[in-house]
Motif scaffolding. Structure first.
Motif, PDB file in Angstrom:
ATOM      1  N   GLN A 305      -6.559 -29.404 -29.833  1.00  0.00           N
ATOM      2  CA  GLN A 305      -5.695 -28.222 -29.928  1.00  0.00           C
ATOM      3  C   GLN A 305      -4.351 -28.498 -29.244  1.00  0.00           C
ATOM      4  O   GLN A 305      -3.287 -28.224 -29.792  1.00  0.00           O
ATOM      5  CB  GLN A 305      -6.359 -27.027 -29.214  1.00  0.00           C
ATOM      6  CG  GLN A 305      -7.444 -26.341 -30.025  1.00  0.00           C
ATOM      7  CD  GLN A 305      -6.887 -25.265 -30.942  1.00  0.00           C
ATOM      8  OE1 GLN A 305      -5.695 -24.927 -30.867  1.00  0.00           O
ATOM      9  NE2 GLN A 305      -7.722 -24.739 -31.832  1.00  0.00           N
ATOM     10  N   PHE A 306      -4.460 -29.073 -28.046  1.00  0.00           N
ATOM     11  CA  PHE A 306      -3.258 -29.377 -27.260  1.00  0.00           C
ATOM     12  C   PHE A 306      -2.363 -30.361 -28.024  1.00  0.00           C
ATOM     13  O   PHE A 306      -1.146 -30.144 -28.167  1.00  0.00           O
ATOM     14  CB  PHE A 306      -3.683 -29.954 -25.899  1.00  0.00           C
ATOM     15  CG  PHE A 306      -2.562 -30.601 -25.147  1.00  0.00           C
ATOM     16  CD1 PHE A 306      -1.606 -29.848 -24.493  1.00  0.00           C
ATOM     17  CD2 PHE A 306      -2.459 -31.999 -25.107  1.00  0.00           C
ATOM     18  CE1 PHE A 306      -0.557 -30.454 -23.807  1.00  0.00           C
ATOM     19  CE2 PHE A 306      -1.420 -32.610 -24.428  1.00  0.00           C
ATOM     20  CZ  PHE A 306      -0.465 -31.841 -23.784  1.00  0.00           C
ATOM     21  N   TRP A 308      -2.249 -30.967 -31.141  1.00  0.00           N
ATOM     22  CA  TRP A 308      -1.702 -30.312 -32.343  1.00  0.00           C
ATOM     23  C   TRP A 308      -0.507 -29.428 -31.999  1.00  0.00           C
ATOM     24  O   TRP A 308       0.532 -29.443 -32.678  1.00  0.00           O
ATOM     25  CB  TRP A 308      -2.828 -29.506 -33.010  1.00  0.00           C
ATOM     26  CG  TRP A 308      -2.399 -28.607 -34.125  1.00  0.00           C
ATOM     27  CD1 TRP A 308      -1.714 -28.973 -35.256  1.00  0.00           C
ATOM     28  CD2 TRP A 308      -2.647 -27.197 -34.244  1.00  0.00           C
ATOM     29  NE1 TRP A 308      -1.515 -27.874 -36.062  1.00  0.00           N
ATOM     30  CE2 TRP A 308      -2.082 -26.780 -35.474  1.00  0.00           C
ATOM     31  CE3 TRP A 308      -3.310 -26.255 -33.436  1.00  0.00           C
ATOM     32  CZ2 TRP A 308      -2.147 -25.440 -35.894  1.00  0.00           C
ATOM     33  CZ3 TRP A 308      -3.382 -24.939 -33.871  1.00  0.00           C
ATOM     34  CH2 TRP A 308      -2.790 -24.547 -35.091  1.00  0.00           C
ATOM     35  N   GLN A 309      -0.653 -28.666 -30.884  1.00  0.00           N
ATOM     36  CA  GLN A 309       0.455 -27.798 -30.431  1.00  0.00           C
ATOM     37  C   GLN A 309       1.722 -28.616 -30.179  1.00  0.00           C
ATOM     38  O   GLN A 309       2.827 -28.204 -30.535  1.00  0.00           O
ATOM     39  CB  GLN A 309       0.073 -27.056 -29.135  1.00  0.00           C
ATOM     40  CG  GLN A 309      -1.061 -26.039 -29.278  1.00  0.00           C
ATOM     41  CD  GLN A 309      -0.699 -24.846 -30.156  1.00  0.00           C
ATOM     42  OE1 GLN A 309       0.478 -24.630 -30.462  1.00  0.00           O
ATOM     43  NE2 GLN A 309      -1.704 -24.091 -30.592  1.00  0.00           N
ATOM     44  N   LYS A 312       3.268 -29.441 -33.430  1.00  0.00           N
ATOM     45  CA  LYS A 312       3.853 -28.242 -34.047  1.00  0.00           C
ATOM     46  C   LYS A 312       5.214 -27.925 -33.430  1.00  0.00           C
ATOM     47  O   LYS A 312       6.176 -27.633 -34.138  1.00  0.00           O
ATOM     48  CB  LYS A 312       2.901 -27.054 -33.841  1.00  0.00           C
ATOM     49  CG  LYS A 312       2.313 -26.593 -35.147  1.00  0.00           C
ATOM     50  CD  LYS A 312       1.604 -25.259 -35.142  1.00  0.00           C
ATOM     51  CE  LYS A 312       1.189 -24.662 -33.853  1.00  0.00           C
ATOM     52  NZ  LYS A 312       0.398 -23.419 -34.066  1.00  0.00           N
ATOM     53  N   GLN A 313       5.250 -27.984 -32.089  1.00  0.00           N
ATOM     54  CA  GLN A 313       6.507 -27.673 -31.396  1.00  0.00           C
ATOM     55  C   GLN A 313       7.591 -28.695 -31.721  1.00  0.00           C
ATOM     56  O   GLN A 313       8.753 -28.360 -31.869  1.00  0.00           O
ATOM     57  CB  GLN A 313       6.278 -27.639 -29.887  1.00  0.00           C
ATOM     58  CG  GLN A 313       5.798 -26.269 -29.424  1.00  0.00           C
ATOM     59  CD  GLN A 313       5.167 -26.326 -28.055  1.00  0.00           C
ATOM     60  OE1 GLN A 313       5.394 -27.263 -27.296  1.00  0.00           O
ATOM     61  NE2 GLN A 313       4.361 -25.319 -27.730  1.00  0.00           N
ATOM     62  N   GLU A 317       5.407 -26.520 -38.232  1.00  0.00           N
ATOM     63  CA  GLU A 317       4.056 -26.290 -38.768  1.00  0.00           C
ATOM     64  C   GLU A 317       3.715 -27.233 -39.909  1.00  0.00           C
ATOM     65  O   GLU A 317       2.595 -27.717 -40.021  1.00  0.00           O
ATOM     66  CB  GLU A 317       3.945 -24.844 -39.294  1.00  0.00           C
ATOM     67  CG  GLU A 317       4.159 -23.789 -38.247  1.00  0.00           C
ATOM     68  CD  GLU A 317       2.930 -22.916 -38.050  1.00  0.00           C
ATOM     69  OE1 GLU A 317       1.950 -23.111 -38.777  1.00  0.00           O
ATOM     70  OE2 GLU A 317       2.988 -22.044 -37.154  1.00  0.00           O
ATOM     71  N   TYR A 322      -3.790 -29.020 -38.875  1.00  0.00           N
ATOM     72  CA  TYR A 322      -5.039 -28.918 -38.114  1.00  0.00           C
ATOM     73  C   TYR A 322      -6.187 -28.784 -39.105  1.00  0.00           C
ATOM     74  O   TYR A 322      -6.141 -27.953 -40.008  1.00  0.00           O
ATOM     75  CB  TYR A 322      -5.004 -27.696 -37.192  1.00  0.00           C
ATOM     76  CG  TYR A 322      -6.037 -27.740 -36.099  1.00  0.00           C
ATOM     77  CD1 TYR A 322      -5.813 -28.466 -34.940  1.00  0.00           C
ATOM     78  CD2 TYR A 322      -7.246 -27.065 -36.230  1.00  0.00           C
ATOM     79  CE1 TYR A 322      -6.757 -28.515 -33.923  1.00  0.00           C
ATOM     80  CE2 TYR A 322      -8.196 -27.109 -35.212  1.00  0.00           C
ATOM     81  CZ  TYR A 322      -7.943 -27.841 -34.062  1.00  0.00           C
ATOM     82  OH  TYR A 322      -8.882 -27.883 -33.063  1.00  0.00           O
TER      83      TYR A 322
END
Ligand SMILES: [Zn+2]
Ligand SMILES: [Zn+2]
Length: 388
Positions: A305-306, A308-309, A312-313, A317, A322
């Protein structure tokens, strides 16, 4: 954005990648490659450790007084393939080729190394791990056994592989099982040789090997949970060479894959048991040798998750996907994740149709240089986010 900063030295990264690509080295023979890596890391002010798993290199950079530690790993080895990409920077060595893009992985991590040394915009300890022998020799396992994480403790670890067929510079993430386990067996079926016209006076290992081949598929269809993935491939059967001779023995080679620890355990138990019992049912015997094994690669959910974030940032997107499909190939970063489960292995797209879409391990493959900047920027962003 980090991408813009890294783009300023894109041509340097391309040069480094092409230099490594022209001189591919097989597992545990990465002499020139590790020399280049160590030289660059030293130039940029890293503390450099060499010689782990023969040619492994670890570059350490400490900034501030932060207690957190982070490990990022790249692989350096090439394959015994004769290159046919036709690129100006093609391999100069016959039957040696960077056909899996490890030249690109090494360069992306070097790109991040340069960026992070120049900006120093993090607080903690960063270990850049350049491992040898990812292909078949399990250099990742060797590093773990030689005390990688005792000497270089990492609170979290990450690694990246390119994948043709996905858009250039797109990042893909999958929590849980992402790459399959891989086990190989060599089986020798001992029968009793004789005249092809008098089978009753012999024990035919060719027939026994054929029954074993068929019976092995019952493990996948009847023993493995139908919702789990498993592959048993008999890739080679060698026995006899005359039509009228029953040989003494038959040699079989198997490759076995699964996507969970439980299924792998079941396969590793059932395969030898079935082979031996099947041989015995015909009055033959079988020696079953497990050659080498790579565990299932399991990504930690929170770390995925981390990771992926961060993508994304950094890239938006569209470029951070994900929920990628697990792959039935294997990857020896799984040894590092087994030892240090707090981590994630991710994919960067090498290109769809045309440029970068030729599959890895194909003689026409080449790592896509357009991934160098995003890949380096991603590792830079991940480091800044994790070692805040
Ligand atoms: Zn490969
Ligand atoms: Zn690879």
């Amino acid at each position: 954005m980090i991408e813009q900063t890294v783009r300023e030295y894109e041509s340097l990264l391309c040069d480094i990648r092409h230099q490594i690509h022209e001189h591919p080295e097989l597992g545990l023979e990465e002499i020139k490659t590790s020399e280049l890596v160590a030289q660059k890391l030293t130039e940029w002010g890293y503390q450099v450790h060499r010689g782990m798993a023969k040619t492994g290199v670890i570059g350490t950079l400490k900034v501030g007084d932060g207690k957190k530690t982070l490990g990022i790993r790249a692989d350096m080895d090439a394959l015994p393939i004769h290159e046919a990409s036709g690129k100006p920077w093609s391999s100069k060595i016959p039957n040696r080729m960077h056909a899996c893009g490890h030249d690109g992985h090494t360069t992306m991590l070097l790109g991040a190394a340069k960026y992070l040394a120049e900006t120093r915009n993090f607080n903690g300890t960063l270990h850049l791990i350049f491992q040898p022998a990812e292909e078949m020799i399990n250099g990742g396992e060797m590093m773990v056994q030689e005390g990688l994480f005792e000497q270089f403790p990492c609170d979290a670890i990450f690694a990246m592989h390119n994948m043709p067929g996905f858009p250039t510079g797109q990042f893909l993430f999958q929590p849980g099982a992402f790459m399959a386990s891989m086990d190989q067996y060599q089986v020798v079926v001992h029968g009793c040789g004789g005249h092809g016209a008098m089978p009753s006076k012999a024990i035919d290992p060719v027939m026994v090997a054929s029954y074993i081949t068929t019976a092995l598929q019952s493990i996948v269809s009847r023993n493995v949970d139908p919702l789990e993935a498993a592959v048993i491939t008999v890739g080679s059967i060698i026995a006899g060479d005359a039509a009228n001779v029953i040989p003494d023995n038959a040699v079989m080679k198997l490759s076995v894959r699964s996507l969970s620890r439980e299924t792998r355990e079941l396969l590793l138990k059932r395969i030898p048991a079935l082979i031996k019992a099947q041989a015995e049912s015909f009055g033959a015997t079988a020696d079953v040798n497990h050659i080498n094994g790579t565990p299932v690669l399991i990504n930690d959910e929170a770390m995925t998750q981390f990771a992926w974030q961060v993508a994304k940032q950094q890239f938006g997107e569209e470029r951070a996907v994900y929920g990628a499909k697990p792959l039935m190939g294997s990857e020896d970063f799984s040894f590092m994740l087994d030892e240090n489960p707090n981590g994630c292995y991710l994919i960067v797209g090498n290109g769809e149709k045309g440029e970068g879409s030729c599959m890895v391990h194909n003689p026409g493959y080449d790592f896509n240089d357009k991934c160098l900047v995003p890949g380096s920027a991603y590792w830079g962003a991940l480091t800044e986010a994790y070692l805040k």
